[in-house]
Design a protein around this motif. Structure first.
Motif, PDB file in Angstrom:
ATOM      1  N   ALA A  31      42.321  61.909  35.892  1.00 47.00           N
ATOM      2  CA  ALA A  31      43.636  62.145  35.287  1.00 47.00           C
ATOM      3  C   ALA A  31      44.530  62.919  36.248  1.00 47.00           C
ATOM      4  O   ALA A  31      45.715  62.611  36.397  1.00 47.00           O
ATOM      5  N   VAL A  32      43.964  63.895  36.924  1.00 45.92           N
ATOM      6  CA  VAL A  32      44.733  64.659  37.914  1.00 45.92           C
ATOM      7  C   VAL A  32      45.107  63.759  39.087  1.00 45.92           C
ATOM      8  O   VAL A  32      46.246  63.785  39.573  1.00 45.92           O
ATOM      9  N   LEU A  33      44.156  62.951  39.542  1.00 44.53           N
ATOM     10  CA  LEU A  33      44.413  62.038  40.651  1.00 44.53           C
ATOM     11  C   LEU A  33      45.521  61.049  40.299  1.00 44.53           C
ATOM     12  O   LEU A  33      46.408  60.777  41.112  1.00 44.53           O
ATOM     13  N   LEU A  34      45.497  60.524  39.093  1.00 48.86           N
ATOM     14  CA  LEU A  34      46.551  59.603  38.663  1.00 48.86           C
ATOM     15  C   LEU A  34      47.906  60.300  38.621  1.00 48.86           C
ATOM     16  O   LEU A  34      48.924  59.714  39.001  1.00 48.86           O
ATOM     17  N   ALA A  35      47.929  61.534  38.147  1.00 48.14           N
ATOM     18  CA  ALA A  35      49.192  62.277  38.092  1.00 48.14           C
ATOM     19  C   ALA A  35      49.763  62.478  39.497  1.00 48.14           C
ATOM     20  O   ALA A  35      50.963  62.273  39.733  1.00 48.14           O
ATOM     21  N   VAL A  36      48.925  62.860  40.437  1.00 40.09           N
ATOM     22  CA  VAL A  36      49.378  63.042  41.818  1.00 40.09           C
ATOM     23  C   VAL A  36      49.842  61.700  42.394  1.00 40.09           C
ATOM     24  O   VAL A  36      50.861  61.631  43.088  1.00 40.09           O
ATOM     25  N   HIS A  37      49.131  60.635  42.090  1.00 38.78           N
ATOM     26  CA  HIS A  37      49.515  59.300  42.566  1.00 38.78           C
ATOM     27  C   HIS A  37      50.888  58.898  42.037  1.00 38.78           C
ATOM     28  O   HIS A  37      51.722  58.369  42.782  1.00 38.78           O
ATOM     29  N   VAL A  38      51.142  59.166  40.758  1.00 37.37           N
ATOM     30  CA  VAL A  38      52.436  58.807  40.168  1.00 37.37           C
ATOM     31  C   VAL A  38      53.569  59.566  40.851  1.00 37.37           C
ATOM     32  O   VAL A  38      54.603  58.992  41.195  1.00 37.37           O
ATOM     33  N   VAL A  39      53.370  60.861  41.080  1.00 38.76           N
ATOM     34  CA  VAL A  39      54.438  61.679  41.653  1.00 38.76           C
ATOM     35  C   VAL A  39      54.615  61.422  43.146  1.00 38.76           C
ATOM     36  O   VAL A  39      55.741  61.231  43.617  1.00 38.76           O
ATOM     37  N   GLU A  40      53.528  61.412  43.895  1.00 37.42           N
ATOM     38  CA  GLU A  40      53.636  61.331  45.350  1.00 37.42           C
ATOM     39  C   GLU A  40      53.802  59.901  45.871  1.00 37.42           C
ATOM     40  O   GLU A  40      54.633  59.660  46.730  1.00 37.42           O
ATOM     41  N   THR A  41      53.010  58.979  45.383  1.00 36.36           N
ATOM     42  CA  THR A  41      53.029  57.620  45.922  1.00 36.36           C
ATOM     43  C   THR A  41      54.086  56.753  45.255  1.00 36.36           C
ATOM     44  O   THR A  41      54.820  56.032  45.933  1.00 36.36           O
ATOM     45  N   LEU A  42      54.154  56.819  43.931  1.00 32.94           N
ATOM     46  CA  LEU A  42      55.094  55.974  43.204  1.00 32.94           C
ATOM     47  C   LEU A  42      56.455  56.635  43.015  1.00 32.94           C
ATOM     48  O   LEU A  42      57.361  56.029  42.449  1.00 32.94           O
TER      49      LEU A  42
END
Length: 128
Positions: A31-42
């Motif tokens: 869940a943390v990894l997905l949150a970082v992915h949404v903010v940083e990558t997407l």
């Protein structure tokens, strides 16, 4: 504490409790990894990232009782094996979902700016 000691002294119970605790760590880390992915990558917002993390957490929490019934009914190995395979498939696809969504948004933006009105059937007025 004696009641817990008595229950946890049963090998099968101890194994399922330990496995259950270990299995939850990747879910919450995911869940943390997905949150970082949404903010940083997407380049999404923290609201979108938090909403995604909340949805993942709710899914894990609501699937717990169902998975417990499956363990009781079919056994631990028969229940965990499909979950591991499904998890591997989902995590393998997850990095590309953002790219597909961004491409769809780009295509919809191009349609909107091309002068085509997306409306009711038969409604073909130019945007302007």
């Amino acid at each position: 504490m004696r009641a817990y000691r008595g229950v946890l002294s049963i090998g099968a119970v101890r194994n399922i409790v330990l496995l259950g605790a270990l299995v939850r760590v990747p879910h919450f880390a995911g869940a943390v990894l997905l949150a970082v992915h949404v903010v940083e990558t997407l380049h999404g917002s923290f609201l979108q990232a938090g909403t995604l993390a909340m949805v993942v957490t709710v899914c894990v929490a609501t699937s717990g009782p169902w998975r417990g019934r499956m363990v009781d009914r079919f056994g631990l190995r028969a229940t965990i094996a499909p979950a591991i395979v499904l998890g591997a498939v989902c995590w393998s696809v997850a990095p590309f979902v953002g790219s597909a969504a961004a491409g769809a948004r780009r295509d919809l933006g191009a349609v909107r700016h091309s002068g085509v009105q997306c409306g009711a059937a038969g409604d073909h007025r130019p945007v302007g």
